[in-house]
Design an enzyme around this catalytic site. Structure first.
Site, short mmCIF file in Angstrom:
data_model
loop_
_atom_site.label_atom_id
_atom_site.label_comp_id
_atom_site.label_asym_id
_atom_site.label_seq_id
_atom_site.Cartn_x
_atom_site.Cartn_y
_atom_site.Cartn_z
N GLU A 145 8.03 1.92 1.72
CA GLU A 145 7.56 2.14 3.10
C GLU A 145 7.87 3.56 3.56
OE1 GLU A 145 7.90 -2.04 5.42
OE2 GLU A 145 9.73 -1.33 4.50
N LYS A 161 15.94 -11.88 3.57
CA LYS A 161 15.01 -10.76 3.41
C LYS A 161 15.41 -9.74 2.35
CE LYS A 161 12.28 -9.34 6.43
NZ LYS A 161 10.84 -9.18 6.56
N SER A 165 17.89 -7.32 5.60
CA SER A 165 17.72 -7.33 7.05
C SER A 165 19.07 -7.64 7.68
CB SER A 165 16.70 -8.40 7.43
OG SER A 165 16.95 -8.84 8.74
N HIS A 190 -12.41 -3.60 -1.90
CA HIS A 190 -12.30 -4.15 -0.53
C HIS A 190 -11.09 -5.08 -0.41
CE1 HIS A 190 -16.51 -2.80 -0.06
NE2 HIS A 190 -16.64 -3.28 -1.29
#
Ligand code: ARG
Length: 469
Positions: free
Chosen positions: A291, A284, A278, A157
């Site tokens: 992804e 970043k 970024s 979980h």
């Protein structure tokens, strides 16, 4: 408007919208090598069976050979008006060797021809994918071996549950990818069956020898039913399904890397070579590769759904709908290969933050089960032990302490079975190494699993090498 090989019974010419609409050559041109190899074998078989003469066969085979070379060298651009790669090559063959070219299409049709080409293409690609899965699994196993002493929290979980070896976690992916590989290998057996000679649908009246064609093209088997041979695409669907399942596994691994590389977890740093920045936020470093792999699973699932939908409800045998098999298939092959390759290279370069992982494994009462097991070993029933430790957890939370930080005195409030030896069992190392049940996370188990995996991979590498020779 160009002249069509099939236009004998036609009076009117094709509508201007129809050529472009029906044409598949823009994408099926990637089958050209298979088309030429298939035609060459077919031609040799025709000559051997005296359906055409040896001299005619030699002219055709030479012509095909020249076309292959021209395509390879970029000297032959297929024409959209000629529908597909099969008709483009046939027309070019007429230009190369003249009228004799028209004998090549004896005892076959484009229906069995395209089935053959796709089967040859796909068996090559699947062999490549088997190799890629071996390579990725080797990366995982080597990385697991290098990090054998790193402990992390295992989750259910997405809540910290019990400590496990990081290697054990990686080896779970090894198992998933091992099953994926087995699925592709199984599928390969059903792809690798030779349909040419089934002709349009019913077989042919010529005395062909399909077994000989199969031998020339290195197929262990010939399709047993001509209708099935030209009208079925479950060998593609099966591949797409195996690819979909494999993408599920890659996508879950991606999700974990994305989570783990966040500041919140900080278990891992994605190497610069596999991350991007970024355009606005200078600080970043984004896990774009992971992804994208996660995102690309969507198109692979979509391709499976597309093919299931195309085939569902088609009456036997060939229908032009089936031309729609190629783009989903090619897209899935390209996507899967790209994902496997990038992960094989990324995994060994991950920078693990073992301290962060180990810290996470001692915070959050991950030793509660072990404490309950201790009470059971002293004679208490498990359900009672569970309740008793639950109360200890609540007490510890109120005190802002972990279970192993409670004194024996404090533990005594919950059971008089606690003694000094309980604390030995509550360290992550002990909790891991005492889980010796089959497939459990004990170091001995994981070391053995890694050894076994290395043997499996060596055997696969040897098999791949042997096949290449
Ligand atoms: N381009 C077609 C396909 O991919 C080849 C077979 C065409 N057969 C036919 N009867 N029109 O399916």
């Amino acid at each position: 408007m160009s002249k069509k090989p099939w236009d004998g019974r036609f009076v009117d010419s094709t509508d201007r919208t129809v050529e472009a609409f029906t044409s598949s050559v823009a994408f099926d041109k990637r089958l050209y090598r298979y088309d030429i190899n298939g035609s060459t074998a077919h031609c040799r078989m025709l000559a051997r069976q005296s359906i055409i003469s040896e001299d005619e066969a030699s002219q055709i085979v030479e012509g095909l050979h020249r076309i292959a070379l021209d395509i390879k060298k970029g000297r032959f651009e297929p024409d959209e008006a000629m529908e597909d790669i099969h008709m483009n090559i046939e027309r070019r063959l007429v230009q190369e060797v003249g009228k004799v070219a028209q004998k090549l299409h004896t005892a076959r049709s484009r229906n069995d021809q395209v089935a053959l080409d796709v089967r040859m293409y796909l068996r090559d690609e699947v062999r490549g994918i088997l190799g890629a899965l071996t390579a990725l699994r080797r990366s995982l196993v080597e990385f697991a071996e290098r990090h054998i002493d790193v402990i992390m929290p295992g989750y259910t979980h997405l809540q910290r549950a019990q400590p496990v070896l990081f290697s054990h976690h990686l080896m779970a992916y090894y198992e998933m990818f091992t099953r994926d590989r087995a699925r592709f290998k199984e599928a390969l057996g059903r792809i690798n069956v030779m349909p040419l000679g089934s002709a349009a649908l019913a077989g042919t009246t010529y005395p062909i020898d399909m077994a000989y064609t199969a031998e020339l093209l290195d197929f262990p088997e010939v399709c047993a039913n001509s209708l099935d041979a030209v009208g079925s695409r479950d060998f593609i669907i099966e591949f797409l399904a195996a690819a979909g399942i494999c993408m599920v596994h890659l996508s879950r691994l991606s999700e974990e890397l994305i989570l783990w590389s966040s500041r919140e977890f900080a278990f891992v740093e994605i190497p610069d070579a596999f991350a991007t920045g970024s355009s606005i936020m200078p600080q970043k470093k984004n896990p774009d590769v992971a992804e994208l792999v996660r995102g690309k699973s969507g198109r692979v699932f979509g391709n499976l759904t597309a093919m299931l939908t195309v085939m569902k409800g088609l009456p036997l045998t060939y229908n032009r709908d089936m031309q729609e098999d190629k783009e989903p298939l090619f897209d899935t092959v390209d996507t899967l290969k790209g994902c496997l390759e990038v992960y094989e290279r990324l995994v060994p370069r991950l920078k693990m933050n073992r301290q962060a992982m180990e810290n996470a494994a001692v915070e959050g009462f991950l030793n509660a089960t072990d404490m309950a097991d201790y009470l059971v070993s002293k004679g208490m029933a498990f359900r009672e032990a569970h309740h008793c430790v639950g109360e200890a957890v609540r007490y510890a939370m109120d005190q802002n302490k972990e279970l192993h930080e409670l004194s024996l005195n404090e533990l005594g409030k919950f059971s008089n079975l606690f003694a000094e030896d309980v604390f030995d069992l509550l360290t992550p190392k002990q909790m891991v190494d005492r889980r010796i049940s089959a497939g459990g996370t004990a170091t001995d188990n994981v070391v053995r699993a890694i050894e076994k995996a290395k043997e499996t991979i060596s055997a696969e590498v040897a098999e791949i090498k042997a096949n290449e020779e």
